[in-house]
Design a protein around this motif. Structure first.
Motif, short mmCIF file in Angstrom:
data_model
loop_
_atom_site.label_atom_id
_atom_site.label_comp_id
_atom_site.label_asym_id
_atom_site.label_seq_id
_atom_site.Cartn_x
_atom_site.Cartn_y
_atom_site.Cartn_z
N GLU A 183 -4.17 55.75 1.20
CA GLU A 183 -2.99 54.78 1.92
C GLU A 183 -1.76 54.78 1.51
O GLU A 183 -1.59 54.53 0.24
CB GLU A 183 -3.65 53.17 1.86
CG GLU A 183 -5.04 53.05 2.85
CD GLU A 183 -4.94 53.32 4.25
OE1 GLU A 183 -3.86 52.93 4.68
OE2 GLU A 183 -5.98 53.87 4.78
N SER A 184 -0.84 54.92 2.32
CA SER A 184 0.71 55.03 1.82
C SER A 184 1.04 53.78 1.10
O SER A 184 1.81 53.68 0.15
CB SER A 184 1.60 55.41 2.89
OG SER A 184 1.21 54.57 4.23
N SER A 185 0.38 52.66 1.70
CA SER A 185 0.50 51.30 1.15
C SER A 185 0.17 51.13 -0.32
O SER A 185 0.90 50.49 -1.23
CB SER A 185 -0.18 50.26 1.56
OG SER A 185 -1.46 50.37 1.81
N TYR A 186 -0.84 51.87 -0.72
CA TYR A 186 -1.29 52.08 -2.11
C TYR A 186 -0.36 52.67 -3.05
O TYR A 186 -0.11 52.25 -4.12
CB TYR A 186 -2.51 52.85 -2.13
CG TYR A 186 -3.11 53.19 -3.58
CD1 TYR A 186 -3.74 51.99 -4.38
CD2 TYR A 186 -3.28 54.37 -4.17
CE1 TYR A 186 -4.27 52.34 -5.64
CE2 TYR A 186 -3.62 54.50 -5.34
CZ TYR A 186 -4.39 53.50 -6.17
OH TYR A 186 -4.79 53.81 -7.34
N LEU A 212 2.93 52.53 -2.70
CA LEU A 212 4.11 51.57 -2.74
C LEU A 212 3.65 50.34 -3.68
O LEU A 212 4.42 49.85 -4.26
CB LEU A 212 4.25 50.78 -1.31
CG LEU A 212 5.00 51.86 -0.44
CD1 LEU A 212 5.28 51.20 0.99
CD2 LEU A 212 6.19 52.21 -0.95
N ILE A 213 2.22 49.94 -3.58
CA ILE A 213 1.89 49.11 -4.60
C ILE A 213 1.95 49.68 -5.97
O ILE A 213 2.63 48.92 -7.03
CB ILE A 213 0.56 48.61 -4.41
CG1 ILE A 213 0.45 47.67 -2.93
CG2 ILE A 213 -0.21 47.96 -5.47
CD1 ILE A 213 -0.62 47.45 -2.35
#
Length: 121
Positions: free
Chosen positions: A64-67, A69-70
């Motif tokens: 996930e792209s959110s991963y 960013l995290i």
């Protein structure tokens, strides 16, 4: 002051994630539709990834792209806690270009703290 760019952090994250998936740089570059030299510049923080490249690379790595960013947020926090100043690659101080720390420092922090980062996600 010791400076590290956002591009160095993002490049290090993708280099690390690529290695975790056992994908060599040449193969990943082809999948990204880049030359190996261009991917190397990204992974070493000498080129800036745009948002489409971040999304595309995340998709190729099946994460996930959110991963990403995290991971970026956590790694940036760890580096700041160690006294580094995180800046944009194009920032200047008093009109002068900033001299960045070697990328090996970012990789070292990521490697050293990967389990603590993963446990916070």
């Amino acid at each position: 002051m010791s400076f590290i760019s956002n591009s160095q952090i993002i490049g290090t994250i993708f280099s690390w994630l690529r290695a975790q998936k056992n994908i060599d740089q040449i193969t990943f570059a082809k999948k990204m539709k880049l030359t190996q030299a261009s991917l190397s510049r990204i992974e070493n923080g000498k080129a800036i990834m745009n948002i489409e490249q971040v999304l595309f690379a995340s998709n190729i790595l099946e994460i996930e792209s959110s991963y990403v960013l995290i991971l970026f947020t956590k790694l940036k926090e760890l580096l700041e806690n160690q006294g580094f100043v995180i800046v944009n690659s194009r920032d200047t101080i008093n009109g002068r270009n900033i001299s960045f720390e070697p990328i090996t420092i970012v990789r070292g922090v990521l490697t050293q703290h990967v389990l603590s980062i993963m446990n916070k996600i």
